[in-house]
Design a protein around this motif. Structure first.
Motif, mmCIF file in Angstrom:
data_model
loop_
_atom_site.group_PDB
_atom_site.id
_atom_site.type_symbol
_atom_site.label_atom_id
_atom_site.label_comp_id
_atom_site.label_asym_id
_atom_site.label_seq_id
_atom_site.Cartn_x
_atom_site.Cartn_y
_atom_site.Cartn_z
ATOM 1 N N ASN A 43 13.204 17.801 70.862
ATOM 2 C CA ASN A 43 14.029 19.013 70.950
ATOM 3 C C ASN A 43 15.022 19.129 69.809
ATOM 4 O OD1 ASN A 43 12.794 19.565 73.429
ATOM 5 N ND2 ASN A 43 14.310 18.388 74.561
ATOM 6 N N LYS A 100 21.705 23.525 76.862
ATOM 7 C CA LYS A 100 20.783 23.831 75.779
ATOM 8 C C LYS A 100 21.260 25.094 75.087
ATOM 9 C CE LYS A 100 16.733 21.773 78.014
ATOM 10 N NZ LYS A 100 15.369 22.021 78.558
ATOM 11 N N ASP A 110 15.929 24.107 72.325
ATOM 12 C CA ASP A 110 16.122 23.238 73.483
ATOM 13 C C ASP A 110 17.196 22.176 73.216
ATOM 14 O OD1 ASP A 110 14.332 24.346 75.334
ATOM 15 O OD2 ASP A 110 12.640 23.366 74.359
#
Length: 347
Positions: free
Chosen positions: A52, A97, A57
């Motif tokens: 990520n 996130k 994310d």
């Protein structure tokens, strides 16, 4: 990926392949885990982070420290931003996130800052740091939308500077118990140097014959070490008045006779070691309780403006990056010049 045991050391390690932000294959090895489960946990965390790491994310905290790492910040600025993050952002956004941050959360954060901080200028500074993280995520982490786009910015308040008159300075500096602090205040008032620049000044930076001082560094009082001046324009040669040269000659004469091993690397104000800001600030507030040391710099500009010094010359003496900065800060001091210019129309 499997975890391995280092038979020689009796510890565990993991090896994992991953792709960096440019898509290039990389290998990561980390040793020294006492237990196999610790190595597996660390491996899993590493995989998740890099999976990520360059996507929306990624967490706010990951993007924040990525920005810190890849920005050319001065140590003082980096410390300030990390402190602001820990105090105001980490608890609210740290583990969110980037793609999940909403406009309402940004709006709530703005109102929180305005309510909790002492001034709108402080709130604006912290909120600007928050926006930097979002913009960094858009640029480097493929964040598609700016959740703070619809939030009105915190307006920059118009600063009201305080000015010390020359006559007031000359009367009150006599009250300093420490002559070094007295001399430094006089020097700052008549050169416009910031307190860190004055404290960092060494004899090697002063040309008594040419009547100039080379401002090429500032003192980081927190880390007690020299660093670059505030901006690139701050690094410049500053002309010195005759009475300042006379004062510096006397200071150098006293240091030469009073310090064994005196050399050109000694501090102009302090001698062998730079002054302590805490001690200086306390002494300054005792003499000038309604002012700050930085007001000496503003007072220098005010004095020159009132003497009719051209604003472009003032910009150079203040070592500003651009003329707009000078106009925004000191333009109001040129009110009489505006009337003088219009008076030519009456002729």
């Amino acid at each position: 990926m499997p975890v391995y045991k280092d038979e020689k050391r009796g510890t565990y390690y993991f090896i994992v392949w991953y792709k960096d932000i440019y898509g290039r294959p990389k290998q990561k090895m980390k040793r020294g885990f006492k237990k196999e489960k610790d190595a597996k946990l660390a491996e899993a965390e590493f995989i998740v982070e890099h999976k990520n790491g360059s996507s929306p994310d990624a967490t706010f905290e990951h993007v924040f420290y990525h920005n810190i790492k890849h920005s050319e910040l001065k140590p003082k600025t980096e410390r300030r931003r990390i402190n602001e993050y820990n105090r105001h952002m980490k608890g609210k956004f740290g583990q969110l996130k980037m793609k999940d941050i909403t406009t309402q959360q940004c709006l709530d954060f703005k109102h929180y800052l305005l309510e909790q901080l002492n001034s709108s200028e402080s709130a604006r500074t912290v909120y600007s740091g928050f926006k930097i993280v979002i913009n960094h995520a858009i640029k480097y982490f493929d964040l598609e939308r700016d959740p703070a786009k619809g939030v009105p910015p915190i307006k920059r308040p118009k600063r009201k500077h305080k000015y010390i008159r020359r006559s007031d300075l000359e009367n009150r500096v006599k009250d300093f118990e420490n002559p070094v602090f007295k001399q430094m205040c006089i020097f700052m008032f008549f050169t416009g140097l910031r307190v860190g620049e004055a404290a960092a000044l060494q004899w090697v930076d002063v040309d008594l014959d040419s009547k100039e001082a080379d401002v090429n560094k500032t003192l980081d009082f927190y880390k007690k070490e020299f660093g670059p001046p505030k901006t690139t324009s701050s690094e410049d040669i500053v002309p010195l008045a005759d009475f300042l040269i006379d004062m510096l000659i006397e200071i150098k004469k006293e240091q030469r006779s009073g310090y064994y091993g005196f050399n050109e690397n000694y501090q102009v104000f302090g001698g062998l070691r730079p002054i302590s800001y805490a001690v200086f600030h306390k002494a300054f507030k005792k003499v000038f309780p309604e002012f700050t040391p930085h007001d000496l710099r503003h007072s220098f500009a005010s004095y020159l403006a009132n003497q009719g010094v051209d604003i472009f010359v003032l910009k150079s003496l203040m070592r500003h990056d651009n003329i707009q900065e000078t106009i925004n800060t000191y333009g109001h001091l040129y009110k009489e010049k505006k009337h003088e210019a219009i008076s030519f129309l009456n002729q």
